[in-house]
Design a protein around this motif. Structure first.
Motif, mmCIF file in Angstrom:
data_model
loop_
_atom_site.group_PDB
_atom_site.id
_atom_site.type_symbol
_atom_site.label_atom_id
_atom_site.label_comp_id
_atom_site.label_asym_id
_atom_site.label_seq_id
_atom_site.Cartn_x
_atom_site.Cartn_y
_atom_site.Cartn_z
ATOM 1 N N LEU A 36 58.462 56.931 2.072
ATOM 2 C CA LEU A 36 59.828 57.117 1.601
ATOM 3 C C LEU A 36 60.377 58.497 1.943
ATOM 4 N N SER A 37 59.496 59.417 2.279
ATOM 5 C CA SER A 37 59.948 60.757 2.648
ATOM 6 C C SER A 37 60.526 60.780 4.055
ATOM 7 N N GLY A 38 60.130 59.824 4.878
ATOM 8 C CA GLY A 38 60.568 59.794 6.267
ATOM 9 C C GLY A 38 59.711 60.651 7.175
ATOM 10 N N THR A 39 58.910 61.547 6.601
ATOM 11 C CA THR A 39 58.112 62.488 7.392
ATOM 12 C C THR A 39 57.167 61.817 8.374
ATOM 13 N N PRO A 40 56.442 60.745 8.001
ATOM 14 C CA PRO A 40 55.517 60.160 8.973
ATOM 15 C C PRO A 40 56.216 59.602 10.214
ATOM 16 N N SER A 73 73.381 53.736 10.861
ATOM 17 C CA SER A 73 73.964 54.188 9.605
ATOM 18 C C SER A 73 73.025 53.961 8.426
ATOM 19 N N GLU A 74 72.029 53.117 8.604
ATOM 20 C CA GLU A 74 71.033 52.886 7.554
ATOM 21 C C GLU A 74 69.833 53.795 7.809
ATOM 22 N N TYR A 75 69.579 54.702 6.878
ATOM 23 C CA TYR A 75 68.473 55.645 7.037
ATOM 24 C C TYR A 75 67.140 54.952 6.822
ATOM 25 N N LYS A 76 66.121 55.392 7.562
ATOM 26 C CA LYS A 76 64.766 54.865 7.374
ATOM 27 C C LYS A 76 64.226 55.343 6.042
ATOM 28 N N ALA A 77 64.305 56.645 5.813
ATOM 29 C CA ALA A 77 63.859 57.270 4.568
ATOM 30 C C ALA A 77 64.277 58.730 4.623
ATOM 31 N N GLY A 78 64.501 59.318 3.460
ATOM 32 C CA GLY A 78 64.912 60.715 3.437
ATOM 33 C C GLY A 78 66.112 60.920 4.337
ATOM 34 N N ASN A 79 66.039 61.882 5.237
ATOM 35 C CA ASN A 79 67.111 62.154 6.201
ATOM 36 C C ASN A 79 66.776 61.639 7.594
ATOM 37 N N VAL A 80 65.819 60.716 7.676
ATOM 38 C CA VAL A 80 65.371 60.189 8.955
ATOM 39 C C VAL A 80 66.065 58.858 9.239
ATOM 40 N N THR A 81 66.632 58.751 10.425
ATOM 41 C CA THR A 81 67.263 57.503 10.834
ATOM 42 C C THR A 81 66.868 57.178 12.269
ATOM 43 N N SER A 82 67.161 55.962 12.670
ATOM 44 C CA SER A 82 66.891 55.529 14.040
ATOM 45 C C SER A 82 68.001 56.007 14.956
ATOM 46 N N VAL A 83 67.604 56.589 16.088
ATOM 47 C CA VAL A 83 68.547 56.992 17.119
ATOM 48 C C VAL A 83 68.136 56.274 18.400
ATOM 49 N N PHE A 84 69.116 55.704 19.079
ATOM 50 C CA PHE A 84 68.864 54.940 20.309
ATOM 51 C C PHE A 84 69.496 55.669 21.483
ATOM 52 N N PHE A 85 68.771 55.692 22.601
ATOM 53 C CA PHE A 85 69.185 56.440 23.777
ATOM 54 C C PHE A 85 69.226 55.541 25.006
ATOM 55 N N ALA A 86 70.233 55.728 25.830
ATOM 56 C CA ALA A 86 70.283 55.152 27.175
ATOM 57 C C ALA A 86 70.181 56.341 28.121
ATOM 58 N N ILE A 87 69.112 56.390 28.903
ATOM 59 C CA ILE A 87 68.841 57.556 29.744
ATOM 60 C C ILE A 87 68.547 57.100 31.171
ATOM 61 N N ARG A 88 69.195 57.744 32.134
ATOM 62 C CA ARG A 88 68.919 57.454 33.544
ATOM 63 C C ARG A 88 67.788 58.366 34.003
ATOM 64 N N HIS A 97 64.080 54.352 21.666
ATOM 65 C CA HIS A 97 64.337 54.505 20.229
ATOM 66 C C HIS A 97 63.530 55.694 19.730
ATOM 67 N N GLY A 98 64.136 56.495 18.858
ATOM 68 C CA GLY A 98 63.419 57.591 18.228
ATOM 69 C C GLY A 98 63.812 57.718 16.765
ATOM 70 N N PHE A 99 62.871 58.144 15.915
ATOM 71 C CA PHE A 99 63.181 58.444 14.522
ATOM 72 C C PHE A 99 63.545 59.915 14.442
ATOM 73 N N CYS A 100 64.745 60.198 14.015
ATOM 74 C CA CYS A 100 65.269 61.562 14.045
ATOM 75 C C CYS A 100 65.572 62.054 12.629
ATOM 76 N N ASP A 101 65.057 63.232 12.302
ATOM 77 C CA ASP A 101 65.388 63.886 11.031
ATOM 78 C C ASP A 101 66.684 64.645 11.243
ATOM 79 N N LEU A 102 67.753 64.175 10.623
ATOM 80 C CA LEU A 102 69.072 64.743 10.864
ATOM 81 C C LEU A 102 69.295 66.087 10.179
ATOM 82 N N THR A 103 68.327 66.553 9.388
ATOM 83 C CA THR A 103 68.491 67.864 8.755
ATOM 84 C C THR A 103 68.164 69.002 9.705
#
Length: 198
Positions: A36-40, A73-88, A97-103
């Protein structure tokens, strides 16, 4: 607790939709970790297909959206949410996909970290990343975490540690601690997956 690298690739290859959803909850049963902390989850990433990228974009309104990336817009836990990237990368569009701590300020370094990893040497994964990839690609029935182990079996001291079945399908198949895999065993696991996907 072991210190993790700043960004950790947790799956070798491209995740299917089923694997993607399994990775979203991969720490839920880990002993001694508060999911629930999002840290892992923070700073873990893996590659996905374009269809999964667009599926997740259409699932909920994004928390933010920039060129080639969006955050859930739905956080995984704490301040961590899923961020999706399109990269060439090397002229080919790829999705991650990455889990990003927005703090913190790490979200600004994600793209650079993924590109650096994916354009490095062919074997650019760290030892820890390789073990995470092996754990995630191993079918559930061939991996486990000893709980309340009987002292007679010798596994009591390994309570809560991850194990995988090696030599599956052979008469000498046995569970082994993930952390105790030799470099040769690691290379064999990863090469099997590369062969299946080539």
């Amino acid at each position: 607790m072991t210190a993790h690298p700043p960004f950790r690739k947790v799956l070798d290859g491209v995740a299917t939709r089923e694997q993607m959803f399994q990775l979203f909850g991969r720490h839920k049963d880990a002993p001694g970790i508060d999911p629930l902390s999002g840290t892992p989850y923070s700073a873990e990433w893996f590659e996905i297909n374009a269809s999964e990228y667009h599926f997740m974009l259409d699932l909920l309104p994004p928390l933010f959206m920039r060129t080639g990336m969006f955050g859930m817009s739905e956080y995984k836990a704490g301040n961590v949410t899923s961020v999706f990237f399109a990269i060439r990368i090397w002229g080919r569009e790829r999705w991650f996909h990455g889990f990003c701590d927005l703090t913190g300020s790490r979200q600004t370094r994600w793209r650079a970290a993924i590109i650096a990893h994916e354009t490095g040497a062919s074997d650019s994964m760290t030892h820890a990343e390789k073990l995470e990839a092996i754990w995630n690609m191993t079918p559930v029935e061939r991996r486990g975490i000893p709980r309340n182990a009987d002292p007679e079996t010798g596994w009591a001291e390994h309570h809560g540690k991850r194990t995988i079945l090696i030599n599956a399908g052979r008469h000498d198949a046995a569970f082994k601690l993930l952390a105790d895999l030799s470099d040769l065993e690691i290379d064999e696991f990863l090469s099997k997956v590369r062969l299946r996907r080539s």
